[in-house]
Design a protein around this motif. Structure first.
Motif, PDB file in Angstrom:
ATOM      1  N   VAL A 186     -18.154  13.876 -34.934  1.00  0.00           N
ATOM      2  CA  VAL A 186     -17.697  14.592 -33.754  1.00  0.00           C
ATOM      3  C   VAL A 186     -17.381  13.589 -32.667  1.00  0.00           C
ATOM      4  O   VAL A 186     -17.991  12.525 -32.583  1.00  0.00           O
ATOM      5  CB  VAL A 186     -18.751  15.604 -33.246  1.00  0.00           C
ATOM      6  N   GLY A 187     -16.416  13.937 -31.852  1.00  0.00           N
ATOM      7  CA  GLY A 187     -16.095  13.149 -30.679  1.00  0.00           C
ATOM      8  C   GLY A 187     -16.582  13.908 -29.456  1.00  0.00           C
ATOM      9  O   GLY A 187     -16.313  15.101 -29.322  1.00  0.00           O
ATOM     10  N   VAL A 188     -17.317  13.240 -28.609  1.00  0.00           N
ATOM     11  CA  VAL A 188     -17.869  13.877 -27.418  1.00  0.00           C
ATOM     12  C   VAL A 188     -17.396  13.110 -26.201  1.00  0.00           C
ATOM     13  O   VAL A 188     -17.610  11.898 -26.105  1.00  0.00           O
ATOM     14  CB  VAL A 188     -19.422  13.873 -27.462  1.00  0.00           C
ATOM     15  N   HIS A 189     -16.717  13.811 -25.284  1.00  0.00           N
ATOM     16  CA  HIS A 189     -16.298  13.189 -24.034  1.00  0.00           C
ATOM     17  C   HIS A 189     -17.476  13.212 -23.074  1.00  0.00           C
ATOM     18  O   HIS A 189     -18.096  14.252 -22.871  1.00  0.00           O
ATOM     19  CB  HIS A 189     -15.109  13.940 -23.432  1.00  0.00           C
ATOM     20  N   VAL A 190     -17.783  12.056 -22.518  1.00  0.00           N
ATOM     21  CA  VAL A 190     -18.917  11.934 -21.604  1.00  0.00           C
ATOM     22  C   VAL A 190     -18.492  11.144 -20.375  1.00  0.00           C
ATOM     23  O   VAL A 190     -17.675  10.238 -20.461  1.00  0.00           O
ATOM     24  CB  VAL A 190     -20.126  11.235 -22.277  1.00  0.00           C
ATOM     25  N   ALA A 191     -19.050  11.516 -19.227  1.00  0.00           N
ATOM     26  CA  ALA A 191     -18.792  10.765 -18.009  1.00  0.00           C
ATOM     27  C   ALA A 191     -19.743   9.582 -17.904  1.00  0.00           C
ATOM     28  O   ALA A 191     -19.365   8.521 -17.418  1.00  0.00           O
ATOM     29  CB  ALA A 191     -18.931  11.679 -16.789  1.00  0.00           C
ATOM     30  N   ASN A 192     -20.971   9.767 -18.360  1.00  0.00           N
ATOM     31  CA  ASN A 192     -21.996   8.729 -18.289  1.00  0.00           C
ATOM     32  C   ASN A 192     -22.547   8.471 -19.685  1.00  0.00           C
ATOM     33  O   ASN A 192     -23.517   9.112 -20.098  1.00  0.00           O
ATOM     34  CB  ASN A 192     -23.124   9.154 -17.340  1.00  0.00           C
ATOM     35  N   ASN A 199     -26.509   8.008 -20.621  1.00  0.00           N
ATOM     36  CA  ASN A 199     -27.391   9.164 -20.823  1.00  0.00           C
ATOM     37  C   ASN A 199     -27.314   9.669 -22.256  1.00  0.00           C
ATOM     38  O   ASN A 199     -28.329   9.992 -22.869  1.00  0.00           O
ATOM     39  CB  ASN A 199     -27.048  10.295 -19.854  1.00  0.00           C
ATOM     40  N   MET A 200     -26.113   9.755 -22.787  1.00  0.00           N
ATOM     41  CA  MET A 200     -25.949  10.274 -24.150  1.00  0.00           C
ATOM     42  C   MET A 200     -26.472   9.278 -25.173  1.00  0.00           C
ATOM     43  O   MET A 200     -27.066   9.674 -26.176  1.00  0.00           O
ATOM     44  CB  MET A 200     -24.493  10.612 -24.426  1.00  0.00           C
ATOM     45  N   VAL A 201     -26.275   7.990 -24.944  1.00  0.00           N
ATOM     46  CA  VAL A 201     -26.802   6.974 -25.859  1.00  0.00           C
ATOM     47  C   VAL A 201     -28.320   7.079 -25.914  1.00  0.00           C
ATOM     48  O   VAL A 201     -28.914   7.059 -26.997  1.00  0.00           O
ATOM     49  CB  VAL A 201     -26.355   5.556 -25.431  1.00  0.00           C
ATOM     50  N   GLU A 202     -28.945   7.221 -24.756  1.00  0.00           N
ATOM     51  CA  GLU A 202     -30.408   7.369 -24.709  1.00  0.00           C
ATOM     52  C   GLU A 202     -30.845   8.635 -25.439  1.00  0.00           C
ATOM     53  O   GLU A 202     -31.801   8.628 -26.219  1.00  0.00           O
ATOM     54  CB  GLU A 202     -30.878   7.405 -23.260  1.00  0.00           C
ATOM     55  N   GLU A 222     -19.047  10.001 -31.992  1.00  0.00           N
ATOM     56  CA  GLU A 222     -18.193   9.065 -31.251  1.00  0.00           C
ATOM     57  C   GLU A 222     -18.146   9.497 -29.797  1.00  0.00           C
ATOM     58  O   GLU A 222     -17.686  10.591 -29.478  1.00  0.00           O
ATOM     59  CB  GLU A 222     -16.788   9.057 -31.856  1.00  0.00           C
ATOM     60  N   LEU A 223     -18.659   8.653 -28.942  1.00  0.00           N
ATOM     61  CA  LEU A 223     -18.653   8.925 -27.511  1.00  0.00           C
ATOM     62  C   LEU A 223     -17.393   8.318 -26.905  1.00  0.00           C
ATOM     63  O   LEU A 223     -17.086   7.149 -27.131  1.00  0.00           O
ATOM     64  CB  LEU A 223     -19.892   8.323 -26.848  1.00  0.00           C
ATOM     65  N   VAL A 224     -16.669   9.135 -26.148  1.00  0.00           N
ATOM     66  CA  VAL A 224     -15.456   8.690 -25.475  1.00  0.00           C
ATOM     67  C   VAL A 224     -15.688   8.874 -23.982  1.00  0.00           C
ATOM     68  O   VAL A 224     -15.943   9.993 -23.526  1.00  0.00           O
ATOM     69  CB  VAL A 224     -14.226   9.506 -25.928  1.00  0.00           C
ATOM     70  N   VAL A 225     -15.634   7.785 -23.240  1.00  0.00           N
ATOM     71  CA  VAL A 225     -15.869   7.867 -21.807  1.00  0.00           C
ATOM     72  C   VAL A 225     -14.688   8.566 -21.150  1.00  0.00           C
ATOM     73  O   VAL A 225     -13.530   8.178 -21.340  1.00  0.00           O
ATOM     74  CB  VAL A 225     -16.086   6.462 -21.202  1.00  0.00           C
ATOM     75  N   ASN A 226     -14.975   9.625 -20.399  1.00  0.00           N
ATOM     76  CA  ASN A 226     -13.950  10.404 -19.703  1.00  0.00           C
ATOM     77  C   ASN A 226     -14.402  10.543 -18.251  1.00  0.00           C
ATOM     78  O   ASN A 226     -15.214  11.402 -17.936  1.00  0.00           O
ATOM     79  CB  ASN A 226     -13.777  11.778 -20.352  1.00  0.00           C
ATOM     80  N   ARG A 227     -13.871   9.691 -17.414  1.00  0.00           N
ATOM     81  CA  ARG A 227     -14.215   9.764 -15.992  1.00  0.00           C
ATOM     82  C   ARG A 227     -13.065  10.342 -15.176  1.00  0.00           C
ATOM     83  O   ARG A 227     -13.113  10.351 -13.954  1.00  0.00           O
ATOM     84  CB  ARG A 227     -14.610   8.383 -15.473  1.00  0.00           C
ATOM     85  N   ARG A 228     -12.037  10.826 -15.856  1.00  0.00           N
ATOM     86  CA  ARG A 228     -10.888  11.409 -15.152  1.00  0.00           C
ATOM     87  C   ARG A 228     -11.207  12.800 -14.628  1.00  0.00           C
ATOM     88  O   ARG A 228     -10.711  13.206 -13.602  1.00  0.00           O
ATOM     89  CB  ARG A 228      -9.688  11.486 -16.081  1.00  0.00           C
TER      90      ARG A 228
END
Length: 186
Positions: free
Chosen positions: A75-81, A84-87, A119-125
């Motif tokens: 799964v791909g997860v869009h995250v701002a931070n 936190n998700m890695v922890e 798969e974490l994808v950084v999304n700060r937009r």
């Protein structure tokens, strides 16, 4: 959603999607070609070529076995931070960092090759909470916790660190519960 297909089958899938008027694009992530296409509501799907996936592929709709989708790659997860998700992945699911490149990082949870890539994808937009649901949206993920007791322990551990949107425990091993659950967008 990342779908596992046999390595070398992406050309077949690009042709097949095109024949069904679905635009698909090639992208390279972690030095591997992927095929990206969108559900009519805009939800992104990704086909990932995988070597040696032993799961039986789905041959419905005239898809030959050598090209069949074997299941979820991850799964791909869009995250701002992402921190936190890695922890959370590490502490709650014993996730292990696998790859990192630019604004993407992959962790593995559970058995390799069984849909355990996160798969974490950084999304700060966009601000969290503005990401949109649509028809075909994957609105939750379920991990196999092997036993209901393990599932119960995991649920309480996750709730204990502050995540409260966890559904009731379910044994999905029976044949009557194999149908996919569909929900209406809110």
């Amino acid at each position: 959603m990342q779908l596992a297909v046999p390595a070398g089958s992406l050309d077949y899938w690009q042709r097949r999607l095109g024949e069904h008027h679905v635009g698909a694009s090639n992208i390279e992530v972690f030095d591997r070609r992927r095929l990206v296409f969108r559900h009519p509501s805009g939800i992104e799907y990704v086909m990932v070529g995988v070597e040696g996936d032993t799961r039986e592929g789905y041959t419905g709709g005239g898809v030959p076995a050598e090209y069949a989708i074997h299941g979820i790659h991850g799964v791909g997860v869009h995250v701002a931070n992402p921190e936190n998700m890695v922890e959370f992945l590490s502490d709650s699911f014993y996730g292990k960092a696998l790859l990192e490149e630019g604004d993407r990082m992959v962790h593995t949870v559970g058995q390799p090759g069984r849909g355990g890539a996160v798969e974490l994808v950084v999304n700060r937009r966009e601000e969290p909470g503005t990401w949109r649901y649509g028809s075909g949206t994957i609105h939750h993920f379920a991990w196999n916790a092997e036993t209901l007791e393990n599932q119960d322990e995991l649920k309480f551990e996750i709730e204990g660190v502050g995540y409260t949107d966890i559904s009731e425990l379910k044994d999905r091993r029976s044949s009557s519960s194999t149908a996919a659950k569909r929900s209406s967008p809110s």
